[in-house]
Design a protein around this motif. Structure first.
Motif, mmCIF file in Angstrom:
data_model
loop_
_atom_site.group_PDB
_atom_site.id
_atom_site.type_symbol
_atom_site.label_atom_id
_atom_site.label_comp_id
_atom_site.label_asym_id
_atom_site.label_seq_id
_atom_site.Cartn_x
_atom_site.Cartn_y
_atom_site.Cartn_z
ATOM 1 N N THR A 121 0.830 -1.204 0.000
ATOM 2 C CA THR A 121 0.000 0.000 0.000
ATOM 3 C C THR A 121 0.866 1.256 0.000
ATOM 4 O OG1 THR A 121 -1.619 -1.254 1.285
ATOM 5 C CG2 THR A 121 -1.922 1.137 1.161
ATOM 6 N N ARG A 122 1.895 1.248 0.842
ATOM 7 C CA ARG A 122 2.796 2.404 0.930
ATOM 8 C C ARG A 122 3.493 2.662 -0.408
ATOM 9 N NH1 ARG A 122 8.208 2.172 1.717
ATOM 10 N NH2 ARG A 122 8.062 0.001 2.458
ATOM 11 N N LEU A 123 4.046 1.624 -1.010
ATOM 12 C CA LEU A 123 4.779 1.778 -2.262
ATOM 13 C C LEU A 123 3.857 2.178 -3.412
ATOM 14 C CD1 LEU A 123 7.151 -1.306 -1.938
ATOM 15 C CD2 LEU A 123 7.797 1.105 -1.772
ATOM 16 N N ARG A 124 2.694 1.564 -3.453
ATOM 17 C CA ARG A 124 1.760 1.871 -4.540
ATOM 18 C C ARG A 124 1.299 3.329 -4.455
ATOM 19 N NH1 ARG A 124 -1.576 -1.905 -7.775
ATOM 20 N NH2 ARG A 124 -3.241 -0.708 -8.752
ATOM 21 N N ARG A 125 1.061 3.795 -3.232
ATOM 22 C CA ARG A 125 0.598 5.166 -3.055
ATOM 23 C C ARG A 125 1.634 6.178 -3.552
ATOM 24 N NH1 ARG A 125 -0.692 5.091 2.350
ATOM 25 N NH2 ARG A 125 -2.777 4.305 1.847
ATOM 26 N N LEU A 126 2.924 5.845 -3.439
ATOM 27 C CA LEU A 126 3.977 6.769 -3.841
ATOM 28 C C LEU A 126 3.982 7.048 -5.338
ATOM 29 C CD1 LEU A 126 6.974 5.514 -1.657
ATOM 30 C CD2 LEU A 126 5.663 7.619 -1.354
ATOM 31 N N VAL A 127 3.529 6.096 -6.139
ATOM 32 C CA VAL A 127 3.594 6.267 -7.599
ATOM 33 C C VAL A 127 2.218 6.328 -8.252
ATOM 34 C CG1 VAL A 127 5.866 5.211 -7.825
ATOM 35 C CG2 VAL A 127 3.840 3.756 -7.918
ATOM 36 N N SER A 128 1.165 6.037 -7.506
ATOM 37 C CA SER A 128 -0.163 5.940 -8.126
ATOM 38 C C SER A 128 -0.632 7.263 -8.719
ATOM 39 C CB SER A 128 -1.187 5.430 -7.109
ATOM 40 O OG SER A 128 -1.271 6.291 -5.994
ATOM 41 N N SER A 238 12.515 11.815 -10.408
ATOM 42 C CA SER A 238 12.826 12.966 -9.553
ATOM 43 C C SER A 238 11.889 13.020 -8.365
ATOM 44 C CB SER A 238 12.725 14.261 -10.365
ATOM 45 O OG SER A 238 13.695 14.296 -11.396
ATOM 46 N N GLU A 239 10.628 12.685 -8.573
ATOM 47 C CA GLU A 239 9.668 12.670 -7.476
ATOM 48 C C GLU A 239 10.036 11.609 -6.442
ATOM 49 O OE1 GLU A 239 6.618 13.897 -5.143
ATOM 50 O OE2 GLU A 239 7.395 14.860 -6.959
ATOM 51 N N LEU A 240 10.492 10.439 -6.911
ATOM 52 C CA LEU A 240 10.919 9.388 -5.990
ATOM 53 C C LEU A 240 12.147 9.823 -5.202
ATOM 54 C CD1 LEU A 240 10.491 6.210 -8.237
ATOM 55 C CD2 LEU A 240 9.023 6.931 -6.342
ATOM 56 N N ILE A 241 13.069 10.514 -5.851
ATOM 57 C CA ILE A 241 14.270 11.002 -5.164
ATOM 58 C C ILE A 241 13.887 12.015 -4.090
ATOM 59 C CG2 ILE A 241 16.391 12.343 -5.455
ATOM 60 C CD1 ILE A 241 16.640 11.070 -8.262
ATOM 61 N N ARG A 242 12.982 12.920 -4.410
ATOM 62 C CA ARG A 242 12.530 13.903 -3.416
ATOM 63 C C ARG A 242 11.895 13.207 -2.222
ATOM 64 N NH1 ARG A 242 10.546 16.475 -8.283
ATOM 65 N NH2 ARG A 242 11.893 18.227 -8.876
ATOM 66 N N THR A 243 11.066 12.213 -2.481
ATOM 67 C CA THR A 243 10.417 11.475 -1.402
ATOM 68 C C THR A 243 11.447 10.793 -0.521
ATOM 69 O OG1 THR A 243 8.446 11.078 -2.760
ATOM 70 C CG2 THR A 243 8.802 9.600 -0.877
ATOM 71 N N HIS A 244 12.430 10.135 -1.150
ATOM 72 C CA HIS A 244 13.487 9.443 -0.403
ATOM 73 C C HIS A 244 14.297 10.422 0.437
ATOM 74 C CE1 HIS A 244 17.720 8.158 -0.031
ATOM 75 N NE2 HIS A 244 17.209 6.967 0.232
ATOM 76 N N ASP A 245 14.667 11.552 -0.154
ATOM 77 C CA ASP A 245 15.540 12.496 0.539
ATOM 78 C C ASP A 245 14.807 13.242 1.640
ATOM 79 O OD1 ASP A 245 17.413 11.625 -1.217
ATOM 80 O OD2 ASP A 245 17.580 13.476 -2.371
ATOM 81 N N ASP A 246 13.490 13.423 1.469
ATOM 82 C CA ASP A 246 12.713 14.112 2.502
ATOM 83 C C ASP A 246 12.456 13.214 3.701
ATOM 84 O OD1 ASP A 246 12.625 16.351 0.955
ATOM 85 O OD2 ASP A 246 10.585 16.019 0.210
ATOM 86 N N ASP A 247 12.218 11.920 3.426
ATOM 87 C CA ASP A 247 11.863 10.994 4.514
ATOM 88 C C ASP A 247 12.195 9.577 4.064
ATOM 89 O OD1 ASP A 247 10.840 9.510 6.556
ATOM 90 O OD2 ASP A 247 8.781 10.243 6.395
#
Length: 433
Positions: A121-128, A238-247
């Motif tokens: 659920t967490r992973l799917r929400r990040l890219v959905s 880039s969105e995934l990188i921002r998510t990773h770097d923020d939290d």
């Protein structure tokens, strides 16, 4: 038809009389007939997975849909409440047999495809958000632009001039979806041909190809992330990188690499072969071809029927019962593996009238999806809306641009990759006029 590739997986075929094996040449070469026979034997049939471990084949439409939405079945027996040891997982044993380096296995085992809630659920929400209906609708003009450009160049690829033979897989069916998904994710244009080769190596199940391609793919994604981090854009990477770097708790470094791997490979392989298989089906069913040419508004329904009738994905990955469950009178014990057979479910005469007939009007407009080509339930294909749109654009524009399109060889001479669980044409030679 290409021969069954040499693989350590074929060594177990025939060791258990009466139990069908996923690698049985009869099932690989004729999955429609082979799994159709199993379906008529029963809705749940005992068989063998690729590593020779026991598995329950679920063959009929209602039972397949039931398990796809049943939370008592999970994808990951190790991380779930089952608490299985990694060495007892059929998937891990399969990776052993294929020679996957142990330090790289988590990039496959940790994908969104293998995870269950809450990680899934967490992973799917990040890219959905990148695959919402609105986002995909807004993407359509770009998909059409890419298709038009490829079709403009298609005659240039024909052997012996414009009246010669052109391979649709090579020059249209693959380039369209891989261009779309790579632009969406953020894969540079120069790297896309390499991604296509890596994808072909991964689905080949040939250790000598996998041992080279998979490490190279992982190294490439790590390097791509390092480069993109210094010049972020508006793409999904880039969105995934921002998510990773923020939290980092929302997305780990390994999960980010795995997400890119999954999105790019799943985002073009299946769609490419839907386009290839579907085009071959239309050209061998002239009545349905005429129907579609005469009524382009039929395209959305046609894509659904082609996905049902000749979809490229024939089975799901394994699922595991987290408790004793009875399915259609068969008791499946806690920890047992089940293999859901989509190809037999999509041709189940208990659900469809005359299921072997290709009928582009079968699926009523505006109704819920009535096949399992894209799965069902929590693991329903994340990119299904994009794949359906690409199919509509591909078939519509191809037939409009080349109305006299025809097969350049007899249908029985079309070469297909002999890999279990899929229907993929190696090439699709066509005459444009």
């Amino acid at each position: 038809m290409s021969a069954l590739p040499r693989s350590p997986l074929t060594a177990h075929v025939g060791k258990h009389p009466g139990e069908p094996h996923v690698m049985d040449p009869a099932l690989v070469s004729d999955p429609y007939g082979g799994y159709g026979e199993l379906r008529e034997q029963g809705p749940v049939v005992r068989g063998r997975f690729m590593d020779d471990s026991p598995v329950w084949f679920v063959t009929r439409f209602e039972e397949v849909r039931q398990i796809l939405r049943d939370p008592r079945f999970v994808n990951n027996p190790v991380a779930s409440s089952l608490g299985a040891r990694p060495e007892d997982s059929p998937t891990v044993r399969l990776l052993d047999m294929l020679g996957f380096p142990e330090h790289l296995r988590d990039y496959l085992l940790g994908s969104i495809l293998n995870n269950d809630a809450p990680d899934h659920t967490r992973l799917r929400r990040l890219v959905s958000r990148a695959f919402t209906a609105r986002k995909i609708t807004n993407l359509r003009p770009r998909v059409e632009e890419i298709a038009d450009a490829l079709l403009d160049r298609l005659p240039e690829h024909a052997e012996d001039g414009e009246d010669g033979v052109v391979d649709l897989i090579e020059h249209f069916a693959y380039p369209l979806p891989i261009t779309v998904i790579c632009e969406l994710v953020g894969i540079p244009e120069a790297d896309r041909p390499q991604w296509r080769q890596w994808g072909a190596d991964l689905v080949s199940l040939q250790p000598e190809r996998l041992s080279v391609s998979f490490p190279a793919m992982i190294d490439h994604i790590h390097e791509l992330i390092r480069e993109r981090r210094g010049a972020l854009t508006d793409d999904l990477l880039s969105e995934l990188i921002r998510t990773h770097d923020d939290d980092g708790s929302r997305l780990s470094d390994a999960e980010m690499v795995t997400m890119v791997l999954t999105l790019v490979l799943a985002g073009h392989e299946t769609t490419a072969h839907l386009i290839g298989n579907g085009t071959a089906a239309l050209l061998t069913h002239p009545d349905q071809l005429r129907l579609l040419k005469g009524d382009p508004a039929l395209l959305p329904r046609a894509v659904h029927e082609l996905m049902r009738w000749c979809g490229p994905v024939h089975m799901t990955q394994l699922r595991y019962a987290t408790e004793d469950v009875e399915i259609a009178g068969t008791r499946i014990l806690k920890g047992d593996a089940v293999q859901l057979i989509l190809v037999s479910a999509n041709h189940d005469p208990r659900h469809y009238s005359d299921p072997e007939r290709l009928d582009l009007t079968r699926h009523p407009a505006g109704h819920a999806e009535d096949h399992v080509g894209f799965g069902h339930g929590p693991h329903y294909c994340l990119g299904a809306t994009l794949a359906k749109q690409e199919g509509e654009v591909a078939f519509g524009k191809l037939l409009a641009r080349f109305p006299a399109l025809s097969l350049a060889v007899e249908p029985e001479r079309l070469e297909r990759a002999q890999t279990p669980g899929s229907w993929r044409l190696v090439s699709l030679p066509l005459r444009l006029s």
